[in-house]
Motif scaffolding. Structure first.
Motif, PDB file in Angstrom:
ATOM      1  N   PHE A   5       0.834  -1.186   0.000  1.00 56.89           N
ATOM      2  CA  PHE A   5       0.000   0.000   0.000  1.00 56.89           C
ATOM      3  C   PHE A   5       0.871   1.238   0.000  1.00 56.89           C
ATOM      4  O   PHE A   5       1.888   1.302   0.674  1.00 56.89           O
ATOM      5  CB  PHE A   5      -0.915   0.020   1.234  1.00 56.89           C
ATOM      6  N   GLN A  42      -9.888   7.325  12.010  1.00 60.55           N
ATOM      7  CA  GLN A  42     -10.175   5.894  11.938  1.00 60.55           C
ATOM      8  C   GLN A  42     -11.071   5.551  13.118  1.00 60.55           C
ATOM      9  O   GLN A  42     -10.776   5.928  14.262  1.00 60.55           O
ATOM     10  CB  GLN A  42      -8.897   5.078  11.990  1.00 60.55           C
ATOM     11  N   SER A  51     -22.347   2.498   2.882  1.00 59.02           N
ATOM     12  CA  SER A  51     -21.439   2.285   1.755  1.00 59.02           C
ATOM     13  C   SER A  51     -20.317   3.318   1.736  1.00 59.02           C
ATOM     14  O   SER A  51     -20.450   4.411   2.259  1.00 59.02           O
ATOM     15  CB  SER A  51     -22.198   2.325   0.424  1.00 59.02           C
ATOM     16  N   ILE A  52     -19.232   2.934   1.098  1.00 57.50           N
ATOM     17  CA  ILE A  52     -18.076   3.810   0.955  1.00 57.50           C
ATOM     18  C   ILE A  52     -18.456   5.011   0.101  1.00 57.50           C
ATOM     19  O   ILE A  52     -19.259   4.911  -0.815  1.00 57.50           O
ATOM     20  CB  ILE A  52     -16.898   3.027   0.329  1.00 57.50           C
ATOM     21  N   SER A  53     -17.864   6.148   0.402  1.00 56.98           N
ATOM     22  CA  SER A  53     -18.044   7.429  -0.285  1.00 56.98           C
ATOM     23  C   SER A  53     -19.308   8.167   0.125  1.00 56.98           C
ATOM     24  O   SER A  53     -19.505   9.293  -0.290  1.00 56.98           O
ATOM     25  CB  SER A  53     -17.989   7.288  -1.809  1.00 56.98           C
ATOM     26  N   MET A  75     -16.590   8.316   4.062  1.00 60.92           N
ATOM     27  CA  MET A  75     -15.950   7.065   4.414  1.00 60.92           C
ATOM     28  C   MET A  75     -15.143   6.612   3.194  1.00 60.92           C
ATOM     29  O   MET A  75     -15.674   6.549   2.083  1.00 60.92           O
ATOM     30  CB  MET A  75     -16.988   6.000   4.791  1.00 60.92           C
ATOM     31  N   ARG A  76     -13.870   6.332   3.388  1.00 59.71           N
ATOM     32  CA  ARG A  76     -12.997   5.954   2.269  1.00 59.71           C
ATOM     33  C   ARG A  76     -12.690   4.466   2.223  1.00 59.71           C
ATOM     34  O   ARG A  76     -12.331   3.946   1.174  1.00 59.71           O
ATOM     35  CB  ARG A  76     -11.693   6.742   2.334  1.00 59.71           C
ATOM     36  N   TRP A  77     -12.806   3.780   3.345  1.00 62.65           N
ATOM     37  CA  TRP A  77     -12.556   2.343   3.374  1.00 62.65           C
ATOM     38  C   TRP A  77     -13.199   1.760   4.621  1.00 62.65           C
ATOM     39  O   TRP A  77     -13.507   2.465   5.567  1.00 62.65           O
ATOM     40  CB  TRP A  77     -11.056   2.026   3.341  1.00 62.65           C
ATOM     41  N   ASN A  78     -13.448   0.460   4.580  1.00 65.22           N
ATOM     42  CA  ASN A  78     -13.863  -0.258   5.779  1.00 65.22           C
ATOM     43  C   ASN A  78     -13.384  -1.697   5.698  1.00 65.22           C
ATOM     44  O   ASN A  78     -13.299  -2.273   4.621  1.00 65.22           O
ATOM     45  CB  ASN A  78     -15.371  -0.174   6.027  1.00 65.22           C
ATOM     46  N   VAL A  79     -13.009  -2.228   6.841  1.00 62.42           N
ATOM     47  CA  VAL A  79     -12.572  -3.613   6.983  1.00 62.42           C
ATOM     48  C   VAL A  79     -13.164  -4.117   8.288  1.00 62.42           C
ATOM     49  O   VAL A  79     -12.889  -3.556   9.353  1.00 62.42           O
ATOM     50  CB  VAL A  79     -11.031  -3.736   7.028  1.00 62.42           C
ATOM     51  N   PHE A  83     -13.510   1.637  10.065  1.00 60.79           N
ATOM     52  CA  PHE A  83     -13.566   2.413   8.821  1.00 60.79           C
ATOM     53  C   PHE A  83     -12.722   3.669   8.950  1.00 60.79           C
ATOM     54  O   PHE A  83     -12.422   4.140  10.039  1.00 60.79           O
ATOM     55  CB  PHE A  83     -15.008   2.762   8.422  1.00 60.79           C
ATOM     56  N   GLN A  86     -12.389  10.440   5.595  1.00 59.31           N
ATOM     57  CA  GLN A  86     -11.648  11.627   5.171  1.00 59.31           C
ATOM     58  C   GLN A  86     -12.508  12.833   5.503  1.00 59.31           C
ATOM     59  O   GLN A  86     -13.678  12.906   5.116  1.00 59.31           O
ATOM     60  CB  GLN A  86     -11.377  11.577   3.673  1.00 59.31           C
TER      61      GLN A  86
END
Length: 108
Positions: A5, A42, A51-53, A75-79, A83, A86
């Motif tokens: 990454f 975070q 959902s993302i974005s 939200m830019r990512w989630n795992v 999440f 930004q």
């Protein structure tokens, strides 16, 4: 094969642990901030935005800061149950509060 990454952050991150209220799609969830910068945050939560974005808002009180903070972003990512958000445009008072908070934090 393990993915590599590239860090896109332009602001240093700081470790933290404080409660946040996640507000999106007319729903509210509770979470815990685990790191923060002037660019984003975070958050760990048992419930995630849909959902993302999507635009989301966070409401929180920074430790040792007098007033509550409300910041919008995406939200830019989630795992799993984590999440990354930004931040959108920060108000001058938010920037001042965050910089004051960072003085007592450990870099992540």
């Amino acid at each position: 094969m393990k993915k590599q990454f590239y860090e896109k952050r332009s602001q240093p991150r700081y470790k933290c642990s404080f409660s946040v209220k996640i507000i999106t799609d007319n729903k509210e969830f509770d979470g815990t901030a685990v790191n923060i910068s002037l660019g984003g945050i975070q958050v760990v939560s048992n419930q995630l935005p849909s959902s993302i974005s999507n635009t989301i808002r966070l409401h929180f009180k920074l430790p040792n800061i007098e007033f509550d903070t409300n910041i919008s972003g995406r939200m830019r990512w989630n795992v799993e149950n984590v999440f990354g958000m930004q931040f959108g445009d920060l108000l001058p008072a938010d920037i001042l509060a965050l910089n004051q908070f960072f003085k007592n934090c450990e870099k992540d």
